[in-house]
Enzyme design. Structure first.
Site, PDB file in Angstrom:
ATOM      1  N   HIS A  63       0.832  -1.303  -0.002  1.00  0.00           N
ATOM      2  CA  HIS A  63      -0.001  -0.045   0.074  1.00  0.00           C
ATOM      3  C   HIS A  63       0.939   1.149  -0.170  1.00  0.00           C
ATOM      4  O   HIS A  63       0.312   2.305   0.022  1.00  0.00           O
ATOM      5  CB  HIS A  63      -0.952  -0.026   1.186  1.00  0.00           C
ATOM      6  CG  HIS A  63      -0.427   0.217   2.422  1.00  0.00           C
ATOM      7  ND1 HIS A  63      -0.404  -0.898   3.306  1.00  0.00           N
ATOM      8  CD2 HIS A  63       0.243   1.340   3.238  1.00  0.00           C
ATOM      9  CE1 HIS A  63       0.208  -0.296   4.621  1.00  0.00           C
ATOM     10  NE2 HIS A  63       0.477   1.125   4.469  1.00  0.00           N
ATOM     11  N   ASP A 109      -0.203  -7.571   1.243  1.00  0.00           N
ATOM     12  CA  ASP A 109       0.340  -6.238   1.412  1.00  0.00           C
ATOM     13  C   ASP A 109       1.836  -6.311   1.759  1.00  0.00           C
ATOM     14  O   ASP A 109       2.306  -5.802   2.765  1.00  0.00           O
ATOM     15  CB  ASP A 109      -0.220  -5.654   2.647  1.00  0.00           C
ATOM     16  CG  ASP A 109      -0.222  -4.135   2.558  1.00  0.00           C
ATOM     17  OD1 ASP A 109       0.414  -3.562   1.608  1.00  0.00           O
ATOM     18  OD2 ASP A 109      -0.521  -3.457   3.541  1.00  0.00           O
ATOM     19  N   GLN A 199       0.694   6.421  11.857  1.00  0.00           N
ATOM     20  CA  GLN A 199       1.054   7.118  10.777  1.00  0.00           C
ATOM     21  C   GLN A 199       2.461   7.167  10.438  1.00  0.00           C
ATOM     22  O   GLN A 199       3.249   7.672  11.167  1.00  0.00           O
ATOM     23  CB  GLN A 199       0.318   8.683  10.573  1.00  0.00           C
ATOM     24  CG  GLN A 199      -1.064   8.588  10.597  1.00  0.00           C
ATOM     25  CD  GLN A 199      -1.561   8.631  12.067  1.00  0.00           C
ATOM     26  OE1 GLN A 199      -0.946   8.459  12.910  1.00  0.00           O
ATOM     27  NE2 GLN A 199      -2.880   9.221  12.207  1.00  0.00           N
ATOM     28  N   GLY A 200       3.011   6.728   9.040  1.00  0.00           N
ATOM     29  CA  GLY A 200       4.466   6.849   8.888  1.00  0.00           C
ATOM     30  C   GLY A 200       5.215   5.410   9.138  1.00  0.00           C
ATOM     31  O   GLY A 200       6.457   5.365   8.880  1.00  0.00           O
ATOM     32  N   ASP A 201       4.605   4.591   9.845  1.00  0.00           N
ATOM     33  CA  ASP A 201       5.236   3.346  10.123  1.00  0.00           C
ATOM     34  C   ASP A 201       4.963   2.168   9.161  1.00  0.00           C
ATOM     35  O   ASP A 201       5.410   1.215   9.190  1.00  0.00           O
ATOM     36  CB  ASP A 201       4.810   2.643  11.766  1.00  0.00           C
ATOM     37  CG  ASP A 201       5.311   3.629  12.689  1.00  0.00           C
ATOM     38  OD1 ASP A 201       6.348   4.243  12.409  1.00  0.00           O
ATOM     39  OD2 ASP A 201       4.712   4.047  13.796  1.00  0.00           O
ATOM     40  N   SER A 202       3.860   2.469   8.330  1.00  0.00           N
ATOM     41  CA  SER A 202       3.652   1.719   7.448  1.00  0.00           C
ATOM     42  C   SER A 202       4.767   0.919   6.674  1.00  0.00           C
ATOM     43  O   SER A 202       5.706   1.627   6.224  1.00  0.00           O
ATOM     44  CB  SER A 202       2.673   2.331   6.277  1.00  0.00           C
ATOM     45  OG  SER A 202       1.296   2.486   6.826  1.00  0.00           O
TER      46      SER A 202
END
Length: 253
Positions: A63, A109, A199-202
């Site tokens: 993603h 993913d 947010q930002g660790d994906s």
């Protein structure tokens, strides 16, 4: 910092370029990692995390990118817990391989980013090839938000999160009811929350020690509802399910 890579809202990234907007994810409830503690951690310029899979390939989340093909717009930063350090290593991408089964009912993913040149001075993170390590207590790390909706971090944060069974995860309702048991793992502090990815660790790794006390990656930060909310665990790509496909794809890059 969310201690279990969790995305606030799961929305596919717009593209594999710097303009891509990944879902929200960061480590909440964490502490600062020591220099060299997790040397294979990678920060990607589109706002995602990753882990050094081979000396020239970064494993991240599907993603975080838009598709498979040549791509020279992504910069991988690694080698230092401080993103602003002059000693970081920065390498541009040349190609992106996105799992062809994402997003489908079979999951997947994950994605691979080939770097322009190998990074031979930094340790790599092996991936789990069996389900033997898909339980227990996991480690998570990232430069994402330390609070839901917060700013990205300059320094690498780390935390530990416990395994959450598929049944308990699905019972959380909402998006969790659609958990793909064969392709996803849940982790988090169900009763109180407080630790999670954000947010930002994906795309970053969820990892633990194996039988030889060596680090091994068992998950990839994928999605979740909010960051570190009670009863809302982080959901990670189950790496062992896709290990053979990841290895086969990497061999072609």
């Amino acid at each position: 910092m969310c201690a279990a890579a969790v995305l606030a809202v799961v929305t596919p990234a717009a593209s594999a370029t710097e303009s891509a907007v990944p879902p929200s994810t960061n480590v909440v409830g964490g502490t600062r990692a020591a220099q060299g503690e997790f040397p294979w951690m990678v920060r990607l310029s589109m706002g995602c995390g990753g882990a050094l899979y081979t000396s020239q390939i970064v494993l991240t989340a599907a993603h975080c990118v838009s598709g498979t093909g040549a791509n020279t717009t992504i910069t991988a930063t690694l080698g230092n817990v401080d993103l602003q350090s002059t000693s970081t290593t920065k390498v541009k991408s040349t190609y992106v391989y996105r799992s062809p089964t994402y997003p489908t009912s079979t999951g997947g993913d994950w994605a691979l980013i080939k770097l322009a040149s190998p990074v031979t001075t930094i340790a790599k993170l092996p991936i789990a090839t069996t389900t033997a390590y898909n339980s227990g207590t996991f480690d998570i790390a990232g430069w994402g938000s330390a609070t839901e909706g917060g700013a990205q971090q300059r320094y690498l944060l780390k935390a530990k999160v416990p395994f959450v069974s598929d049944a308990t995860c699905k019972a959380a309702g909402g998006s969790y009811a659609g958990l793909i048991s064969s392709a996803e793992i849940c982790a988090g502090v169900m009763a109180t929350g407080g630790i999670d990815t954000c947010q930002g660790d994906s795309g970053g790794p969820m990892f633990r020690r194996d039988a030889s006390n060596a680090w091994i990656q068992v998950g990839i930060v994928s999605w979740g509802e909010g960051c570190a909310r009670a009863g809302k665990p982080g959901v990670y790509t189950e790496v062992s399910t896709f290990a053979a496909k990841i290895a086969a794809a990497a061999a072609t890059l």
